[in-house]
Scaffold this motif. Structure first.
Motif, PDB file in Angstrom:
ATOM      1  N   UNK A 141      35.072  44.104  43.911  1.00  0.00           N
ATOM      2  CA  UNK A 141      33.922  43.983  44.886  1.00  0.00           C
ATOM      3  C   UNK A 141      33.408  42.645  44.747  1.00  0.00           C
ATOM      4  N   UNK A 142      33.291  42.173  43.483  1.00  0.00           N
ATOM      5  CA  UNK A 142      32.650  41.090  43.453  1.00  0.00           C
ATOM      6  C   UNK A 142      33.420  39.736  43.950  1.00  0.00           C
ATOM      7  N   UNK A 143      34.695  39.802  43.520  1.00  0.00           N
ATOM      8  CA  UNK A 143      35.773  38.977  44.215  1.00  0.00           C
ATOM      9  C   UNK A 143      35.677  38.867  45.682  1.00  0.00           C
ATOM     10  N   UNK A 144      35.259  40.123  46.125  1.00  0.00           N
ATOM     11  CA  UNK A 144      35.255  40.018  47.627  1.00  0.00           C
ATOM     12  C   UNK A 144      33.850  39.547  48.024  1.00  0.00           C
ATOM     13  N   UNK A 145      32.842  39.292  47.385  1.00  0.00           N
ATOM     14  CA  UNK A 145      31.608  38.922  47.610  1.00  0.00           C
ATOM     15  C   UNK A 145      30.642  39.890  47.837  1.00  0.00           C
ATOM     16  N   UNK A 146      30.959  40.948  47.242  1.00  0.00           N
ATOM     17  CA  UNK A 146      29.843  42.151  47.380  1.00  0.00           C
ATOM     18  C   UNK A 146      29.828  42.828  45.894  1.00  0.00           C
TER      19      UNK A 146
END
Length: 430
Positions: A141-146
């Motif tokens: 999720x962090x890699x996807x900007x979330x």
């Protein structure tokens, strides 16, 4: 004194399983470590409000069959959820509810946030990703900007602006398990609670000797029972597992700090301060009990307790002749009372148990206590043509069971009030 004959007993089907076996499973277990034995302790003053809710088993079916009103339509890949109030959890007595996990109608104010419309990778053309731990899901999720959604954010997105029990409606639509991408919540979020469980960023707080700290997982698999697809359902899962039935979705914006506190063990039994007129008003709002008729009154203590014990002295021998036995006595650590009791069989559940009479009919009624001193009928037993008295016997070391008797330890005139493993209260006769 002539031998007593068992009273004619009319069992009122107020809740499922009333007339059946107790099926209480762990009812005989001794009190958990860390819990306190009690003889009733300080009384709790009750002030009932409003009408008694019907038992879930007796509620009328939903006004309409499950519909696809929440069916997914074309929309943005990210859904904006406005700030607002979430009534988290469920009503005590709801089918499928685990009181140690689901809070009782908890009002929570949440700030606005955004949530991915679909499960990760948020692409309807791709199958949801499963088989990852919670830590890995958080990284993706962090890699996807979330970020991973908190469980209360997940529940708000699932219940929608109307706060429905299931994503998109008041009832579960089995078609959503077969085609989750075609079903959406009231906010337009797709596949919530339909065919996969989902990681959240939240934890389930521990409960002593019952529940270790674990990751909060929401949703249900396609094969789960209908009630397991409720938006309020929580599961406690080891965050290091990576099951093929667990996916996840991402949220965006500052995370909401609100969380769900786990209930803790309370005093097993406490005496309840509630008057006969208040009980009469509760009974009058229960369709199955409103015809009791006559003035409601409680039995006297300690006089009527002595009557119940004294009746056990006269028994029939195998030949049918009466024989006077030594006066009956309560088992060790057991307290007999005719007073209303507030019972905490498991963390997160409170049950009001009341005995009394109306004309020549005696009764035992169990009510689930709801927030705001509201009540829901759990189970009842009416002894038609038996004026009582009825005594309740409780042991603070036994969490899930108490006894009742008009004649202590006499078959046909005694029984149990039990809390079963399926979180249902049943009143049975020996």
């Amino acid at each position: 004194m002539p031998p007593r004959t068992p009273a004619f007993v009319l069992l009122l089907m107020v809740a499922a399983g009333v007339a059946g076996g107790a099926g209480c499973g762990r009812a005989e277990q001794q009190q958990q470590a860390g819990e306190k034995r009690t003889d009733g302790g300080a009384a709790v003053t009750l002030a009932p409000r409003g009408k008694v809710l019907e038992a879930a088993e007796n509620e009328s079916p939903a006004a309409s069959a499950p519909t696809r009103a929440g069916a997914a339509a074309a929309g943005p890949a990210r859904i904006e959820i406005p700030a607002g109030k979430l009534v988290a959890g469920s009503t005590p007595g709801d089918k499928g509810r685990d009181p140690s996990l689901e809070p009782a109608l908890l009002d929570v104010e949440l700030g606005g946030f955004a949530v991915d419309r679909y499960l990760y990778p948020n692409d309807p053309a791709q199958a949801p990703l499963t088989g990852v731990t919670r830590a890995r899901a958080s990284e993706l999720c962090q890699q996807a900007g979330g970020r991973l959604c908190t469980e209360l954010e997940w529940e708000r997105a699932c219940k929608g602006p109307e706060g429905t029990p299931y994503a998109g409606g008041a009832a579960w639509d089995p078609a959503c398990a077969k085609a989750p991408a075609s079903c959406a919540s009231g906010f337009g979020v797709v596949g919530m609670g339909a065919a996969l469980r989902e990681w959240t960023a939240s934890d389930v707080a521990p409960i002593e000797n019952l529940q270790p700290k674990a990751a909060a997982v929401r949703g249900a698999t396609a094969s789960a029972s209908g009630v397991d697809h409720r938006c309020a359902r929580r599961a406690a899962v080891d965050p290091t597992v990576s099951g093929d039935d667990i996916g996840f979705r991402c949220c965006h914006g500052a995370p909401n700090a609100a969380s769900i506190a786990s209930p803790q063990w309370q005093q097993t039994f406490r005496r309840a301060e509630i008057g006969p007129q208040q009980v009469a008003e509760l009974l009058a709002s229960v369709p199955q009990l409103r015809d009791l008729g006559g003035e409601i009154s409680f039995f006297k203590e300690p006089d009527d307790v002595k009557v119940v014990l004294g009746r056990g002295r006269t028994r029939l021998t195998p030949s049918g002749t009466p024989a006077v036995q030594p006066e009956a006595s309560a088992p060790p650590n057991t307290t007999l009372t005719t007073s209303p009791l507030l019972w905490n069989p498991v963390p997160g559940e409170e049950v009001l148990v009341v005995t009394g009479k109306s004309d020549d009919d005696a009764f035992i009624v169990a009510f689930l206590r709801l927030p705001g001193d509201r009540y829901r009928i759990a189970s009842s037993l009416l002894l038609k043509g038996e004026p009582g008295p009825i005594a309740l016997g409780f042991n603070g070391y036994v969490r899930r069971r108490l006894s009742w008797a008009t004649c202590w330890d006499c078959r046909g005139e005694s029984g149990n009030v039990s809390y079963r493993d399926d979180n249902r209260v049943v009143i049975t006769q020996k």
